[in-house]
Design a protein around this motif. Structure first.
Motif, short mmCIF file in Angstrom:
data_model
loop_
_atom_site.label_atom_id
_atom_site.label_comp_id
_atom_site.label_asym_id
_atom_site.label_seq_id
_atom_site.Cartn_x
_atom_site.Cartn_y
_atom_site.Cartn_z
N LEU A 155 1.00 -1.06 0.04
CA LEU A 155 -0.03 0.12 -0.11
C LEU A 155 0.86 1.31 -0.06
O LEU A 155 1.84 1.27 0.90
N PRO A 156 0.75 2.13 -1.03
CA PRO A 156 1.28 3.46 -0.80
C PRO A 156 1.15 4.17 0.74
O PRO A 156 0.07 4.12 1.31
N ASN A 157 2.27 4.91 0.92
CA ASN A 157 2.16 5.39 2.24
C ASN A 157 1.01 6.30 2.47
O ASN A 157 0.48 6.39 3.75
N GLU A 158 0.70 7.03 1.55
CA GLU A 158 -0.33 8.02 1.80
C GLU A 158 -1.76 7.16 2.20
O GLU A 158 -2.52 7.84 2.53
N VAL A 159 -2.02 6.02 1.36
CA VAL A 159 -3.03 5.04 1.70
C VAL A 159 -3.07 4.80 3.20
O VAL A 159 -4.03 4.81 3.72
N LYS A 160 -1.79 4.18 3.37
CA LYS A 160 -1.66 3.69 4.86
C LYS A 160 -2.12 4.93 5.71
O LYS A 160 -2.77 4.51 6.92
N VAL A 205 -10.77 2.73 0.83
CA VAL A 205 -9.19 2.39 0.33
C VAL A 205 -9.16 1.72 -1.20
O VAL A 205 -8.41 2.54 -2.02
N GLY A 206 -10.13 1.16 -1.38
CA GLY A 206 -10.21 0.59 -2.83
C GLY A 206 -10.57 1.72 -3.78
O GLY A 206 -9.99 1.84 -5.11
N SER A 207 -11.51 2.36 -3.54
CA SER A 207 -12.04 3.60 -4.32
C SER A 207 -10.72 4.58 -4.51
O SER A 207 -10.47 5.13 -5.60
N PHE A 208 -10.08 5.02 -3.27
CA PHE A 208 -8.94 5.87 -3.47
C PHE A 208 -7.68 5.49 -4.29
O PHE A 208 -7.36 6.18 -5.17
N ILE A 209 -7.56 4.16 -4.37
CA ILE A 209 -6.59 3.49 -5.26
C ILE A 209 -7.12 3.54 -6.74
O ILE A 209 -6.17 3.90 -7.60
N HIS A 210 -8.12 3.01 -6.95
CA HIS A 210 -8.78 3.40 -8.24
C HIS A 210 -8.71 4.65 -8.77
O HIS A 210 -8.22 4.77 -9.97
N VAL A 211 -8.93 5.68 -8.14
CA VAL A 211 -9.14 7.14 -8.50
C VAL A 211 -7.52 7.55 -8.75
O VAL A 211 -7.21 8.25 -9.99
N GLN A 212 -6.58 7.39 -7.69
CA GLN A 212 -5.23 7.94 -7.66
C GLN A 212 -4.59 7.16 -8.79
O GLN A 212 -3.57 7.66 -9.10
N TYR A 213 -4.70 5.94 -8.77
CA TYR A 213 -3.57 4.95 -9.75
C TYR A 213 -4.33 4.36 -10.73
O TYR A 213 -3.84 3.80 -11.53
N ILE A 216 -6.17 -5.47 5.03
CA ILE A 216 -6.62 -6.23 6.11
C ILE A 216 -6.08 -6.24 7.41
O ILE A 216 -6.74 -6.05 8.40
N GLU A 217 -4.80 -6.27 7.11
CA GLU A 217 -3.99 -6.23 8.50
C GLU A 217 -4.13 -4.95 9.24
O GLU A 217 -4.25 -5.10 10.60
N LEU A 218 -4.11 -3.98 8.66
CA LEU A 218 -4.25 -2.63 9.17
C LEU A 218 -5.62 -2.63 9.94
O LEU A 218 -5.69 -2.01 11.00
N ILE A 219 -6.69 -2.89 9.02
CA ILE A 219 -8.01 -2.75 9.60
C ILE A 219 -8.34 -3.85 10.86
O ILE A 219 -8.61 -3.45 11.94
N LYS A 220 -7.65 -5.06 10.85
CA LYS A 220 -7.76 -6.10 11.89
C LYS A 220 -7.22 -5.36 13.25
O LYS A 220 -7.40 -5.61 14.22
N GLY A 221 -5.96 -4.77 13.00
CA GLY A 221 -5.28 -4.16 14.10
C GLY A 221 -6.33 -3.15 14.93
O GLY A 221 -6.07 -2.84 16.15
N LYS A 222 -7.29 -2.50 14.30
CA LYS A 222 -8.01 -1.42 14.85
C LYS A 222 -9.24 -2.14 15.41
O LYS A 222 -10.39 -1.37 15.82
#
Length: 103
Positions: A3-8, A57-65, A78-84
């Motif tokens: 994941l790009p840093n800006e997305v994370k 997240v999926g929409s951001f990646i679609h629009v940005q990239y 998934i790991e980031l979300i699971k942690g929260k």
């Protein structure tokens, strides 16, 4: 590709913002679920939250990239979300208890 840093950073910031303004956002989610005929219990609210975060997240990646997420990015998200999830679960439990009291 990870994941790009800006997305994370955006995902973590978005979850933290959700936790800070939890009651208003949880109430909106609860109303939405009720309107589409789904009982807003702990599991459905957690599922709703996870789905919203995944969509953002999926929409951001679609629009940005101009592409979809790859498997590696999906796993990282998934790991980031699971942690929260524990923090979200705790907040949803508190929210639902308060709603029951006001009943």
């Amino acid at each position: 590709m990870t994941l790009p840093n800006e997305v994370k950073a955006g995902l973590e910031e978005g979850i933290d913002e959700w936790l800070l303004n939890f009651d208003e956002i949880a109430e909106a989610g609860m109303i939405f679920l009720e309107k589409i005929g789904i009982e807003p219990n702990l599991e459905t609210l957690l599922s709703y939250a996870a789905g919203v975060l995944d969509s953002i997240v999926g929409s951001f990646i679609h629009v940005q990239y101009d592409r979809g997420m790859n498997a590696e990015e999906d796993e990282e998200m998934i790991e980031l979300i699971k942690g929260k999830i524990p923090a979200l679960e705790l907040k949803f439990k508190e929210f639902l208890r308060e709603k029951e009291k006001k009943g």
